[in-house]
Scaffold this active site. Sequence first.
Site, PDB file in Angstrom:
ATOM      1  N   LYS A  78      35.870  39.194  42.946  1.00 21.46           N
ATOM      2  CA  LYS A  78      36.560  38.325  41.993  1.00 21.46           C
ATOM      3  C   LYS A  78      35.756  37.049  41.709  1.00 21.46           C
ATOM      4  O   LYS A  78      34.865  36.691  42.495  1.00 21.46           O
ATOM      5  CB  LYS A  78      37.965  37.995  42.521  1.00 21.46           C
ATOM      6  CG  LYS A  78      38.829  39.250  42.772  1.00 21.46           C
ATOM      7  CD  LYS A  78      39.036  40.059  41.531  1.00 21.46           C
ATOM      8  CE  LYS A  78      39.758  41.371  41.566  1.00 21.46           C
ATOM      9  NZ  LYS A  78      40.291  42.032  42.680  1.00 21.46           N
TER      10      LYS A  78
HETATM   11  C1  LIG Z   1      41.548  42.923  42.926  1.00 17.67           C
HETATM   12  C2  LIG Z   1      42.770  43.328  42.215  1.00 17.67           C
HETATM   13  C3  LIG Z   1      44.013  43.514  42.857  1.00 17.67           C
HETATM   14  C4  LIG Z   1      44.180  43.519  44.347  1.00 17.67           C
HETATM   15  O1  LIG Z   1      43.694  42.448  45.018  1.00 17.67           O
HETATM   16  P1  LIG Z   1      43.253  42.591  46.549  1.00 17.67           P
HETATM   17  O2  LIG Z   1      42.917  41.188  46.902  1.00 17.67           O
HETATM   18  O3  LIG Z   1      42.108  43.532  46.627  1.00 17.67           O
HETATM   19  O4  LIG Z   1      44.446  43.076  47.315  1.00 17.67           O
HETATM   20  C5  LIG Z   1      45.111  43.816  42.096  1.00 17.67           C
HETATM   21  N1  LIG Z   1      45.035  43.934  40.764  1.00 17.67           N
HETATM   22  C6  LIG Z   1      43.873  43.788  40.112  1.00 17.67           C
HETATM   23  C7  LIG Z   1      43.874  43.925  38.634  1.00 17.67           C
HETATM   24  C8  LIG Z   1      42.700  43.501  40.806  1.00 17.67           C
HETATM   25  O5  LIG Z   1      41.548  43.380  40.142  1.00 17.67           O
END
Ligand SMILES: *Cc1c(COP(=O)(O)O)cnc(C)c1O
Length: 397
Positions: free
Chosen positions: A195
């Site tokens: 992210k």
């Molecule tokens: C990364 C992500 C998640 C989940 O986040 P985590 O921190 O991996 O649990 C959920 N929805 C979207 C669209 C994502 O990109």
Amino acid sequence: MTASLPSTSAPLAPFLPFSKPTIDEDTIAMVGEVLRSGWLTNGGPKVSLFEQQLSTYFGGRPVRCFNSGTCTMEIALRIAGIGPGDEVITTPISWVATANVILEVGATPVFADIDPVTRNIDLDKLEAAITPRTRAIIPVYLAGLPVDMDRLYAIAAKHGLRVVEDAAQAFGSTWNGQRIGAIGDMVSFSFQVNKNLTTGEGGCLVLNTQEEAVLAEKYRLQGVTRSGVDGIDVDVLGGKYNMTDIAAAIGLGQMKTIDAVTAHRESLAHHYFDCFGPDFEARTGARLPLPAFGTSNWHLFQIILPDTGPTARADFMRRLKDEHNVGSGFHYAAIHLFTMYRKLGFHEGMFPESERIGRLTVTLPLFYAMSSADVERVVGAVNAVLSTKLSTAVPAK
Ligand SMILES: *Cc1c(COP(=O)(O)O)cnc(C)c1O
């Protein structure tokens, strides 16, 4: 040079992944401080400082941190009182976590197909999917592109629905000049390693009230409320979802550069559009993303491949890697076609746009440490691979 490469090819440039975190030396030093302090987790000073900074970033709204974006959304649904018998509407094109959390709280996932231009949930189809049992909506801001927030909240208000925004990919994105997270109902972010802002693993939830923040604290740590010197009680079922001080230290380091990160990603995205050129779509049959400058944080740069058959994407991704040493990803396969969701009654043909884009979307490299030259290299590789027809069968390895 390895034997599998054509003898005419130049040595390959180093592997370029589709995503890579940048952790600066100040952040590494801060993590070292936490490790030496002896206070690694629960109730440590870094988590509360990170929450304060996030709250400031989101216009003073209450913010609580957790150990993933997934549990952040699950806790938001629990705070909203969503459970068995309730329907929650979302998109089939997301990380499977988005739908899994609906099942985790015992509610029923309902999908609405995507708009092929934005690749986000189609708000007309969302509204058509509302029933008397609908209690909440989880819109997903794919690649960092928000949905039409005015329309979304008009629908929510009209039908009395809660909104849990899956803004996992939208840290730093804006809607009409306002930050995603500074507006809206409950807004969930992920700090997973790919992210725009990472803590290794982690997430945060932006809330409306102090009451919701207190509930969030309970759900993240076994439902516990402490009082006085040795007072402790448990009045709701919580889990083990707290963020460590180690993770929060990484987050505090990342907060210092987030504006520069967003600006650099935007300039790389601009360069992608410039290098692909106005004739790219006509030339290749592929589709570029919406040029949502000033709104998207450019979390991902995704193209949709021409539909040359069931192995089009596998062939494209393999050739990009083998012939050009360029990594790629796919975000995402349509959730409703996974075995577990098929067992719930979902099947092919229900959400055709999601099914098509789930098969043909490819994520190209885009991250803070990339240069303009890296973008040019990716564009050259994509053009080269697309200039020959993608094979329709996967050759044996
Ligand atoms: C990364 C992500 C998640 C989940 O986040 P985590 O921190 O991996 O649990 C959920 N929805 C979207 C669209 C994502 O990109």
